[in-house]
Design a protein around this motif. Structure first.
Motif, mmCIF file in Angstrom:
data_model
loop_
_atom_site.group_PDB
_atom_site.id
_atom_site.type_symbol
_atom_site.label_atom_id
_atom_site.label_comp_id
_atom_site.label_asym_id
_atom_site.label_seq_id
_atom_site.Cartn_x
_atom_site.Cartn_y
_atom_site.Cartn_z
ATOM 1 N N TYR A 4 0.839 -1.202 0.000
ATOM 2 C CA TYR A 4 0.000 0.000 0.000
ATOM 3 C C TYR A 4 0.871 1.248 0.000
ATOM 4 N N LYS A 6 -0.832 4.467 -0.465
ATOM 5 C CA LYS A 6 -1.778 5.515 -0.063
ATOM 6 C C LYS A 6 -1.904 6.624 -1.103
ATOM 7 N N THR A 7 -1.182 6.506 -2.240
ATOM 8 C CA THR A 7 -1.259 7.553 -3.261
ATOM 9 C C THR A 7 -2.601 7.525 -3.993
ATOM 10 N N ASP A 9 -5.501 7.043 -2.495
ATOM 11 C CA ASP A 9 -6.579 7.333 -1.558
ATOM 12 C C ASP A 9 -7.463 8.496 -2.010
ATOM 13 N N ASP A 10 -6.940 9.312 -2.904
ATOM 14 C CA ASP A 10 -7.720 10.453 -3.402
ATOM 15 C C ASP A 10 -8.523 10.112 -4.650
ATOM 16 N N THR A 13 -4.911 7.254 -9.778
ATOM 17 C CA THR A 13 -3.893 6.212 -9.906
ATOM 18 C C THR A 13 -2.826 6.693 -10.880
ATOM 19 N N LYS A 23 -9.367 7.113 -11.136
ATOM 20 C CA LYS A 23 -9.528 5.668 -11.254
ATOM 21 C C LYS A 23 -10.705 5.306 -12.153
#
Length: 184
Positions: A4, A6-7, A9-10, A13, A23
């Motif tokens: 993981y 965490k990049t 999470d917003d 990708t 995404k």
């Protein structure tokens, strides 16, 4: 290496080359569908017995990684997409294998219901996911250049998966169920 980062999470990708996209971007949907097909092929491969078929499917999986990498390459770095090109003979290899299979299975005279033995049923799942991946690639081609051989490959791949399903049923002595139209 951490799994993981965490990049994402917003809701974004990274593409090959560093560019970030949502995404939900069609490019991500398309490469994700190719990845889904590759995973289904992995299951199919685990279900098959014939080593020649298994080796051929592993080659297909490798080609799908090339296609997925090509699709996931950033527009801002076309040199990355240029790295991921299918060899021109892969379409012909599929056609030869299709012809070899067709020569050994009974002639088809009617529409058939997908299914049969477990490996054949999985080959049919692979076939339908392949067709969806091809549709996504055609849609993506409206905005992004895709190598023509990749589109041809996906089209032939669905044909291969269809005849492979028939071969698997034939070799497992499973009689394919004919579709019969009934009006209700």
């Amino acid at each position: 290496m951490k799994i993981y980062t965490k990049t994402g999470d917003d809701g974004t990708t990274g593409l090959i080359g560093g560019e970030r996209v949502k995404k939900s971007d069609l490019r991500i949907e398309t490469s994700g569908t190719v990845d889904e097909l590759n995973s289904h092929l992995g299951l199919l491969n685990a279900l098959m017995d014939d080593q020649q078929d298994k080796t051929f499917v592993e080659g297909i999986q490798s080609n799908l990684f090339v296609i997925g990498s090509h699709l996931a390459s950033a527009d801002s770095h076309p040199e990355y997409a240029a790295r991921y090109i299918l060899m021109s003979d892969v379409v012909k290899e599929l056609e030869i294998e299709i012809d070899n299979i067709v020569a050994e299975i009974p002639q088809q005279t009617t529409f058939l219901l997908p299914g049969g033995c477990v490996p054949a049923a999985q080959a049919h799942v692979c076939r339908t996911v392949c067709r969806r991946a091809e549709r996504r690639m055609i849609q993506l081609q409206e905005t992004q250049k895709i190598q023509a051989d990749m589109l041809l490959y996906m089209n032939r791949l669905s044909d291969y998966l269809y005849v492979l399903a028939r071969k698997l049923n034939f070799h497992h002595n499973v009689i394919e169920k004919k579709w019969e139209f009934t009006c209700r």
